[in-house]
Design an enzyme around this catalytic site. Structure first.
Site, mmCIF file in Angstrom:
data_model
loop_
_atom_site.group_PDB
_atom_site.id
_atom_site.type_symbol
_atom_site.label_atom_id
_atom_site.label_comp_id
_atom_site.label_asym_id
_atom_site.label_seq_id
_atom_site.Cartn_x
_atom_site.Cartn_y
_atom_site.Cartn_z
ATOM 1 N N HIS A 171 0.917 8.727 6.946
ATOM 2 C CA HIS A 171 1.835 7.956 7.784
ATOM 3 C C HIS A 171 2.886 8.820 8.463
ATOM 4 O O HIS A 171 3.655 8.332 9.278
ATOM 5 C CB HIS A 171 2.573 6.909 6.950
ATOM 6 C CG HIS A 171 1.696 5.811 6.464
ATOM 7 N ND1 HIS A 171 1.373 5.663 5.148
ATOM 8 C CD2 HIS A 171 1.060 4.821 7.127
ATOM 9 C CE1 HIS A 171 0.582 4.609 5.006
ATOM 10 N NE2 HIS A 171 0.373 4.081 6.197
ATOM 11 N N HIS A 210 1.861 7.039 2.502
ATOM 12 C CA HIS A 210 1.378 8.377 2.156
ATOM 13 C C HIS A 210 1.530 9.360 3.301
ATOM 14 O O HIS A 210 2.011 8.998 4.381
ATOM 15 C CB HIS A 210 -0.064 8.311 1.662
ATOM 16 C CG HIS A 210 -1.007 7.700 2.652
ATOM 17 N ND1 HIS A 210 -1.526 8.391 3.698
ATOM 18 C CD2 HIS A 210 -1.500 6.433 2.749
ATOM 19 C CE1 HIS A 210 -2.315 7.606 4.402
ATOM 20 N NE2 HIS A 210 -2.313 6.405 3.849
ATOM 21 N N LYS A 269 0.860 -1.187 0.000
ATOM 22 C CA LYS A 269 0.000 0.000 0.000
ATOM 23 C C LYS A 269 0.899 1.240 0.000
ATOM 24 O O LYS A 269 2.042 1.167 0.453
ATOM 25 C CB LYS A 269 -0.862 0.033 1.272
ATOM 26 C CG LYS A 269 -1.926 -1.048 1.336
ATOM 27 C CD LYS A 269 -3.200 -0.580 0.640
ATOM 28 C CE LYS A 269 -4.244 -1.675 0.570
ATOM 29 N NZ LYS A 269 -4.760 -2.060 1.880
HETATM 30 N N1 ARG Z 1 -0.655 -1.319 9.898
HETATM 31 C C1 ARG Z 1 -1.611 -0.593 10.662
HETATM 32 C C2 ARG Z 1 -2.218 0.525 9.829
HETATM 33 O O1 ARG Z 1 -1.619 0.985 8.860
HETATM 34 C C3 ARG Z 1 -1.022 0.039 11.892
HETATM 35 C C4 ARG Z 1 -0.463 -0.953 12.874
HETATM 36 C C5 ARG Z 1 -0.488 -0.410 14.250
HETATM 37 N N2 ARG Z 1 0.150 -1.262 15.210
HETATM 38 C C6 ARG Z 1 -0.438 -2.270 15.852
HETATM 39 N N3 ARG Z 1 0.291 -2.969 16.690
HETATM 40 N N4 ARG Z 1 -1.692 -2.565 15.677
HETATM 41 O O2 ARG Z 1 -3.307 0.974 10.152
#
Ligand code: ARG
Length: 566
Positions: free
Chosen positions: A133, A130, A127
């Site tokens: 982030h 962007h 993905k």
């Molecule tokens: N990958 C997730 C996102 O982009 C964020 C992960 C956050 N960390 C976790 N331990 N849940 O929304």
């Protein structure tokens, strides 16, 4: 370093039997302006014991203090005892300490032997990385640096979103329509296209969904082909993300993402069952959280697959076992408040009090001036492009203002990227904000370039004035209001860092740096520095030097560089 506040506590304690040092310390306030002293002690708590009106108590106390080398006066203003720090002492203590500790000024060993995990950035594989982030990435990196500076053993974890049913779709899509060479050239865009196409076609053709489920299951069960494709997607995505991390100068200690926990979930599920926390609901398994005002947390779907929540629980257990953390911090947007509240609650219900050491450090949204960001609408703004634009715009500004600057490209990079980070860390986390180019890149006002510019200005001043660190300085000479104002801010810097750590709020440091830069520029404009009077010149250069060190350290804690020339 000498702690004036503690000295005030000791003086008060010598006259007040009834309160402990801790109690006195917690009552002490910092008055809103220096005319009212550096510290104020309200005496209301003593009214019962002293059997007098508070102003009279304050007056009585003030009359009894012994002479102190640390305070030039102690007065009462109504029901308060006000302490005025001895400015000469403050100047000497502060400047000597900065000179002595250099880039360690403000550091501490308070975190010795304690491990703090900072999990941040954590983008989803395949993905776009962007502008949305930027917040987790930059706030997390700053917290990581702040904890490290205070002596904690820190672990930076990038919890990559590299698992879940969408990988079933990607694998199917690649197998159907993918051209590996094309994808490799522009991985994120090509993978995104495949993903969008797959979803569109699945609208028409239900069978595609089954195919995706099939491939995800194969992946989970270790099918070689599925695994190889997944691994490849992960690698090329990470390569893209690393471009941004390199620009921001960010490194992680671990990239253990969601997939890493796939084989660690069964044990968690087993334990949940044993502890009678799992409830069946239409073939799926949930933990009931109604009693805590939350919807049930889905742990296993009816088709047997696990979820984001399940992986977070497994990850927390793994981290506790592996790092025995003192704090386990998650820098993740406020949209996920419920998610974190609910799985942390589940760990607590399993009987582990370290659940409370898992901390969700949340934040608000970022949007662009011309509307919000949305992946769905296809208006993705890549973070890499934002950073490159910042660099390009900064180079233009440098070309106008200082065309003969050496290393222009390098400086433009440090300033452009620094500006974006600074802007990001300027407000309380939870506030939503609108990204503005004008505000970010301005050289005046409360911006990164302004603070960096102040640092660079001092750097050339020290050269011009042939500053020598070894010179003995007569601190008595630094007594103007402009000078003392800077010294107060430098003296408070160590406390500001601790405050930022305790609240997990880097902006506290950002704001302090702006205050220092403002105070310094005021001094610079009203007190000539390179002057005939050799003693005064030495003293003012020393003050400038200490300011430079603190600005550089502070910027460093935020993840921002401090160029010597701008
Ligand atoms: N990958 C997730 C996102 O982009 C964020 C992960 C956050 N960390 C976790 N331990 N849940 O929304």
């Amino acid at each position: 370093m000498l702690n004036f506040r503690e000295e005030a506590v000791k003086l008060l304690k010598s006259l007040i039997e009834e309160l402990t040092e801790e109690e006195i310390s917690s009552l002490i306030e910092v008055p809103p302006s220096y005319e009212m002293g550096d510290y104020a002690f309200p005496v209301f708590r003593l009214a019962k014991v002293f059997r007098k009106a508070p102003p009279a108590i304050a007056e009585e106390l003030v009359g009894k203090f012994e002479e102190s080398p640390y305070f030039e006066k102690i007065e009462n203003k109504g029901p308060y005892v006000n302490f005025f720090i001895n400015k000469k002492k403050l100047t000497e203590v502060t400047l000597e300490e900065v000179k002595d500790k250099q880039d360690k000024y403000g550091s501490s060993d308070m975190g010795k032997g304690k491990t703090v995990i900072v999990e941040y950035s954590s983008p989803n594989i395949a993905k776009p990385f962007h502008i949305g982030h930027i917040r987790t990435t930059v706030i997390g990196n700053a917290l990581y640096k702040i904890y490290s500076f205070l002596g904690y053993d820190t672990v930076a974890i990038n919890h990559l979103g590299d698992y879940g049913t969408q990988f079933g779709m990607l694998i199917s899509a690649i197998k159907k329509w993918g051209n590996l060479e094309e994808i490799e050239k522009d991985p994120i865009n090509e993978l995104l296209k495949l993903y969008v196409r797959f979803n569109a076609e699945a609208e028409e053709d239900e069978a595609l969904r089954d195919e995706a489920r099939y491939w995800f299951k194969e992946l989970e069960e270790g099918n070689q082909e599925a695994y190889e494709l997944w691994k490849w997607i992960r690698e090329i995505s990470l390569k893209e993300f690393n471009k941004v991390y390199d620009m921001l100068n960010i490194k992680f200690d671990s990239y253990a993402g969601e997939s890493f926990y796939s084989d660690k979930m069964p044990a968690v599920i087993e334990e949940l069952k044993e502890k009678n926390l799992l409830k069946e609901s239409d073939g799926a398994y949930v933990v009931d959280l109604e009693e805590y005002g939350m919807p049930p947390a889905l742990i296993i779907k009816s088709d047997g697959s696990t979820l984001y929540t399940t992986r977070d629980i497994a990850a927390a257990f793994y981290r506790k076992k592996t790092y025995d953390f003192y704090k386990n911090i998650y820098v993740v947007g406020a949209q996920q408040n419920l998610h974190f509240k609910s799985w942390i609650k589940i760990i607590e219900l399993m009987g582990y009090d370290w659940a409370n050491d898992c901390i969700h450090v949340n934040f608000g949204t970022v949007s662009l001036e011309d509307g919000t960001l949305s992946t769905r609408k296809g208006r993705v703004v890549f973070l890499e492009d934002v950073l490159n634009t910042a660099i390009k715009n900064t180079l233009e500004i440098i070309n106008e203002r200082n065309p003969n600057l050496e290393n222009k490209e390098e400086v433009a990079k440090q300033v452009g990227i620094g500006a974006v980070i600074f802007q990001e860390l300027f407000n309380q986390r939870i506030k939503d904000y609108v990204f503005s180019w004008d505000r970010t890149l301005s050289f005046d006002g409360e911006t990164g370039p302004y603070v960096q510019y102040t640092h660079a200005r001092i750097s050339s001043l020290l050269d011009r004035g042939q500053f020598n660190e070894e010179d003995k300085v007569n601190y008595d000479l630094l007594s103007s209001e402009e000078e003392i104002n800077i010294i107060r801010l430098l003296y408070n810097f160590p406390k500001v860092i601790i405050d930022a750590m305790e609240k997990n709020e880097p902006y506290i440091i950002t704001r302090h740096l702006v205050e220092i830069a403002k105070a310094y520029n005021k001094f610079y404009n009203s007190c000539p520095i390179i002057i005939e009077d050799v003693e005064l010149k030495k003293a003012r250069l020393m003050l400038s030097y200490a300011t430079k060190i603190v600005l550089k350290t502070g910027l460093g804690l935020l993840g921002i560089e401090a160029p010597e020339r701008m």
